[in-house]
Every structure is written in structure tokens, then in C-alpha cells.
Design an enzyme around this catalytic site. Structure first.
Site: not given
Ligand code: SAH
Length: 233
Positions: A51, A77-79
Site C-alpha cells: 500500500r 485512497i480507501s481505508q
């Protein structure tokens, strides 16, 4: 010149692997398990995708925190938990993801996770500058089954349709009609919707299944996504 800059960025990223290593990623995966993610295929994909490569260098040390982070151009950016939860819901009951459409590539993180889990992934993004960034983030990832497209995801990708699974990474007031049409019978879609029950600034994750006679909706967790916009930029 650009090549030199890229080489310097790559070297910095590699150097960063010490503090953003496999072990840090495995701790993130342990936390996902504690939060109720049980799908081993999803967990191993989350353990495999670095990530930190998808966030700005200054944020790389925070890449494995369970939070959304800025990726520029007002997007995030998504969790990790939400990424895992959405993919797990699409797969629940031992279902194969099949051909997947992701709307909202952003930095490309969730697309990379999906490409570890599904045989074929299409991802569409409406901001060209972000799509370029996603392409460069994904360069070293060797994901031959992932295709990125520039366009308005409200329209889906007619040329690649139909899809077995659709995952939308931005919040809409209602389900885009083209996406419903581009889902096969037996297919599943998951998306954040601004339902009346959701509070201000939050949405509800909704899982939609297409049956032979219509669509079935299940409401899941409250979430917070950036808005699904229209048109390209
Ligand atoms: N999938 C990303 C999350 C990106 S945030 C991740 O892995 O972290 C949501 C993204 O959806 C943003 O990049 C935004 O530009 C994009 N987006 C918003 N509306 C869109 C639309 N109509 N079509 C395609 N992308 C859209």
C-alpha cells in the site's frame, strides 16, 4: 529526464521498504482479522499489495494505518478495512468474482488488490492525472489481468460489459442505471449510497444482487466516500 526522475523515485520507494515492510503489512492484516475479515483470499491479497507504493512518499510511513489518506486532486485512497469488507461481501458464500469492474481507480490500490483475487479486472477513472499516477504506481506490480480506462464510470465500460462483479469507490445518490445493466444475472455490485438513513457526509454500503427477475439490495455498514462525479476531467 523523466526517466531519471522515475529512477530516483523508484530507488526511494525501494529504500522505504524497510519501514513499510511485509511485517508492517502483516500487522495490518492481523487487525483486519480482528475487525471481522475472514476471507483468506482477500487477506492474502491485502498482505501482498504494498500500500505504501500507492500513497505520496511523505505519507508512506502511515500507509498501513487503517485510514483513508489523501492522494491529491481532492481524492483519497480507501481505508484498508473498507476495501477488504467490500471485496469480502462480493465473494461471500464462496462466490468467484469473475470479471470485475471497479469505478474510481484513484491511486490504483484497490484495483491491485482486486487483481490478486479476480481473474480479470477493469478499472475506470474520470481524472486523467490520477489515472496516470495509478499507471505509474502499478508499473512494478506485474498485474497482467488489470486494465485501466479513462472515462465516466457512471456509464460503465460498454465495450467490456457485462461484468460478474462491480465495485464503486465513490458515493452516489442512486445506483447508476448503466451499471445495473452491465451486471450479469447472478452478478453482484457493491457501492456506497447516500440513503435517507445515512447521516450527513456519510453513506451506506449497499450490496446488490441481480437475480433472474430483478435486483435484490442488502444494506451494510455506514461509510464515508468521496462523491461520484459526472463527466471527465
Ligand atoms: N479505488 C481507490 C479509491 C479512490 S477515491 C483506492 O484504491 O483507494 C474515488 C475515486 O473515484 C477518485 O479517484 C475519483 O476521481 C473517482 N471518481 C469519482 N467519480 C467518478 C466517475 N464518475 N467515474 C470514474 N471515477 C470517478
Amino acid at each position: 529526464m523523466d526517466g531519471d526522475i522515475d529512477a530516483v523515485r523508484d530507488a526511494r520507494r525501494l529504500a522505504g521498504i524497510g519501514m513499510t515492510s511485509q511485517r508492517t503489512r502483516e500487522r495490518m492484516v492481523d487487525r483486519l482479522r480482528e475487525q471481522g475479515i475472514t476471507d483468506e483470499r482477500v487477506l492474502s491479497a491485502m498482505a501482498a499489495v504494498p500500500r505504501h507504493v500507492f500513497v505520496e512518499e511523505v505519507l508512506a510511513s502511515r500507509a498501513y494505518e487503517d485510514t483513508a489518506l489523501p492522494i491529491g486532486l481532492g481524492q483519497t485512497i480507501s481505508q484498508p478495512y473498507v476495501v477488504a469488507k467490500m471485496i469480502q461481501a462480493l465473494r461471500s458464500g464462496g462466490r468467484d468474482l469473475g470479471k470485475v469492474l471497479e469505478v474510481g481507480t484513484g491511486c490504483g490500490y484497490q484495483a491491485a488488490v482486486l487483481a490478486h483475487v479476480a481473474p480479470e479486472v477493469y478499472s475506470i477513472e474520470r481524472i486523467q492525472a490520477l489515472l496516470d499516477r495509478a499507471r505509474s504506481n502499478l508499473l512494478g506490480q506485474k498485474l497482467a489481468n488489470l486494465r485501466l480506462t479513462y472515462g465516466d464510470g457512471n456509464l460503465g465500460i460498454p465495450k467490456a460489459a457485462p461484468f460478474d462483479s462491480i465495485i464503486v469507490a465513490a458515493a452516489a445518490p442512486e445506483v447508476p442505471a448503466a451499471l445495473l445493466q452491465q451486471l450479469v444475472v447472478g452478478g453482484r455490485m457493491i457501492l456506497p449510497l447516500k440513503t435517507p438513513q445515512a447521516g450527513r457526509g456519510t453513506q451506506q454500503l449497499v450490496l446488490i444482487e441481480r437475480g433472474p427477475r430483478g435486483y435484490n439490495e442488502t444494506t451494510m455498514d455506514a461509510v464515508r466516500f468521496v462523491p461520484l462525479e459526472t463527466g471527465r476531467q
